[in-house]
Design a protein around this motif. Structure first.
Motif, PDB file in Angstrom:
ATOM      1  N   ASP A   1       0.533  -6.984  -5.952  1.00 15.23           N
ATOM      2  CA  ASP A   1      -0.558  -5.831  -6.349  1.00 15.23           C
ATOM      3  C   ASP A   1      -0.284  -4.810  -5.409  1.00 15.23           C
ATOM      4  O   ASP A   1       0.531  -5.008  -4.560  1.00 15.23           O
ATOM      5  N   LEU A   2      -0.569  -3.646  -5.923  1.00  9.31           N
ATOM      6  CA  LEU A   2      -0.432  -2.319  -5.023  1.00  9.31           C
ATOM      7  C   LEU A   2      -1.763  -1.794  -5.123  1.00  9.31           C
ATOM      8  O   LEU A   2      -2.539  -1.614  -5.923  1.00  9.31           O
TER       9      LEU A   2
ATOM     10  N   LEU B   1      -3.795 -10.516  -7.216  1.00  8.54           N
ATOM     11  CA  LEU B   1      -5.191 -10.530  -6.859  1.00  8.54           C
ATOM     12  C   LEU B   1      -5.968  -9.948  -8.242  1.00  8.54           C
ATOM     13  O   LEU B   1      -7.142 -10.427  -8.211  1.00  8.54           O
ATOM     14  N   ALA B   2      -5.416  -9.056  -8.984  1.00  9.65           N
ATOM     15  CA  ALA B   2      -5.859  -8.637 -10.096  1.00  9.65           C
ATOM     16  C   ALA B   2      -6.110  -9.672 -11.027  1.00  9.65           C
ATOM     17  O   ALA B   2      -7.200 -10.133 -11.728  1.00  9.65           O
TER      18      ALA B   2
ATOM     19  N   LEU C   1       2.128  -5.131 -11.872  1.00  4.76           N
ATOM     20  CA  LEU C   1       1.341  -5.402 -10.814  1.00  4.76           C
ATOM     21  C   LEU C   1      -0.075  -4.968 -11.165  1.00  4.76           C
ATOM     22  O   LEU C   1      -0.601  -4.205 -11.748  1.00  4.76           O
ATOM     23  N   GLY C   2      -0.726  -6.132 -10.080  1.00  7.43           N
ATOM     24  CA  GLY C   2      -2.271  -5.457 -10.201  1.00  7.43           C
ATOM     25  C   GLY C   2      -2.387  -4.086  -9.494  1.00  7.43           C
ATOM     26  O   GLY C   2      -1.823  -3.877  -8.413  1.00  7.43           O
TER      27      GLY C   2
ATOM     28  N   VAL D   1       1.016  -1.113  -0.001  1.00  9.64           N
ATOM     29  CA  VAL D   1       0.142  -0.044  -0.084  1.00  9.64           C
ATOM     30  C   VAL D   1       0.864   1.258   0.015  1.00  9.64           C
ATOM     31  O   VAL D   1       2.130   1.358   0.853  1.00  9.64           O
ATOM     32  N   LEU D   2       0.439   2.273  -0.865  1.00  9.79           N
ATOM     33  CA  LEU D   2       1.062   3.604  -0.839  1.00  9.79           C
ATOM     34  C   LEU D   2      -0.024   4.542  -0.138  1.00  9.79           C
ATOM     35  O   LEU D   2      -0.930   4.548  -1.124  1.00  9.79           O
ATOM     36  N   GLU D   3       0.236   5.106   0.737  1.00 11.70           N
ATOM     37  CA  GLU D   3      -0.588   6.552   1.117  1.00 11.70           C
ATOM     38  C   GLU D   3      -0.121   7.725   0.545  1.00 11.70           C
ATOM     39  O   GLU D   3       1.019   8.041   0.832  1.00 11.70           O
TER      40      GLU D   3
END
Ligand code: SF4
Length: 344
Positions: free
Chosen positions: A90-91, A323-324, A119-120, A43-45
């Motif tokens: 994934d991201l 996940l994608a 990446l998804g 995760v990127l905030e």
């Protein structure tokens, strides 16, 4: 789907040995669907500006104590392209509700990552306009995370949860109808939440066109009207996660990092024991993360080492399928997916 499973007050109250058995049943259900694998995303905030004013969240617009920041797309892209852990497939790109960040940071970031990685990509950006959703999809995001937060309309209004209740649900339906994989979520243990209010979340989730759903324990945001309230109860949260798994065996259910705050001993690992099948490594750069109030306490930040350690300790392994790709395969036929996952 297990439409016959009914979530009851008694299940949500379980403790001790009966609770362990209940969680083991949920975990076995997840294993039956997904094998002993867990999706691993980063995760990127990206921005902590927010135009909403949720009573329970430190990013609410009335919190003048919070230093607001938006990251740069180039810097984040470089971080993800060069430093993401191998296990990440994934991201998730996350912001407060900040349309400027969507245009200036999120869209350029997705375009770079779509070009440079496989990446998804999921986004968690709040309610935006239909043209913005279309732009995000066109750029290459495929999953939208929009939590309905609170399933009881009266409590939703009292907590000033984002926008209006019906509008939030309408956006979730719109996203699903326009080809997004939609994941949602709700909060367990809000101040003064009754059992009926908590149970309402399951009915709302079951009626929505979702691919996944989270349960987050209430954690009082700093500098909010509920800053002095108690954390949501870890057992209530875990029982809700297990109930959700049994209600929808095929959903992707994350173990959220806040489990470690509500249950400092081993809340996160207990989450994996309820059949959660998605873990999230936080890759927000340190200088930005400091202003995400929830993460000020370093030991709660879910680093690669902590995530992979927890997964291994529970006898699980990271999924090699993204996940994608999983969602894509499900759209094409469930049985193929099960085969692919078990082989991974
Ligand atoms: S919960 Fe989301 S919408 Fe509400 S104030 Fe926090 S960041 Fe904004």
């Amino acid at each position: 789907m297990n439409h016959s499973f009914t979530v009851s007050r008694d299940l949500l109250r379980l403790q001790g040995r009966e609770q362990e058995e209940f969680h083991a049943r949920a975990a076995a259900t997840a294993t039956g669907e997904f094998g002993r694998t867990v999706f691993v995303r980063a995760v990127l905030e990206v921005s902590n500006y927010c135009r909403e004013n949720c009573v329970y969240c430190g990013m609410r617009r009335d919190n003048k104590a919070l230093a607001r920041q938006r990251a740069s797309a180039e810097r984040l892209a470089e971080l993800i392209i060069e430093q993401r852990p191998e296990s990440v497939t994934d991201l998730n790109i996350q912001t407060g509700e900040d349309p400027i960040a969507v245009q200036e940071v999120v869209l350029p970031l997705i375009r770079i990552l779509r070009r440079e990685t496989n990446l998804g990509i999921s986004v968690c950006l709040g309610t935006m306009s239909a043209p913005t959703y279309a732009e995000l999809k066109e750029a290459g995001a495929t999953t939208y995370i929009m939590k309905f937060e609170i399933g009881d309309p009266r409590q939703y209004a009292a907590m000033q949860a984002p926008g209006r209740y019906e509008e939030r649900l309408e956006h979730i339906r719109h996203l699903a109808a326009t080809g997004w994989n939609v994941s949602s979520g709700f909060i367990a243990g809000l101040p003064n939440q009754t059992e009926d209010e908590l149970l309402a979340n399951f009915d709302v989730a079951a009626a929505l066109p979702l691919r996944g759903c989270s349960v987050s324990p209430f954690i009082p945001g700093e500098s909010t009207p509920v800053a002095n309230a108690a954390n949501g109860d870890i057992d209530l949260t875990l029982n809700s996660m297990a109930a959700l798994r049994l209600m929808r065996p095929d959903w992707v259910i994350p173990a959220v990092s806040a489990l470690n705050i509500a249950g400092p001993d081993n809340g996160y690992r207990r989450g994996l024991r309820t059949g959660a099948n998605l873990a999230t490594i936080n890759m927000t750069p340190d200088d930005l993360r400091e202003d995400y109030l929830l993460y000020k306490r370093d030991r709660f930040i879910m680093t690669e080492g902590r995530i992979l350690g927890a997964i291994a300790a529970e006898g699980l392994s990271p999924s090699r399928q993204s996940l994608a790709d999983y969602y894509r395969a499900r759209t094409n036929g469930v049985s193929d997916t099960k085969v692919a996952l078990k082989a991974a």
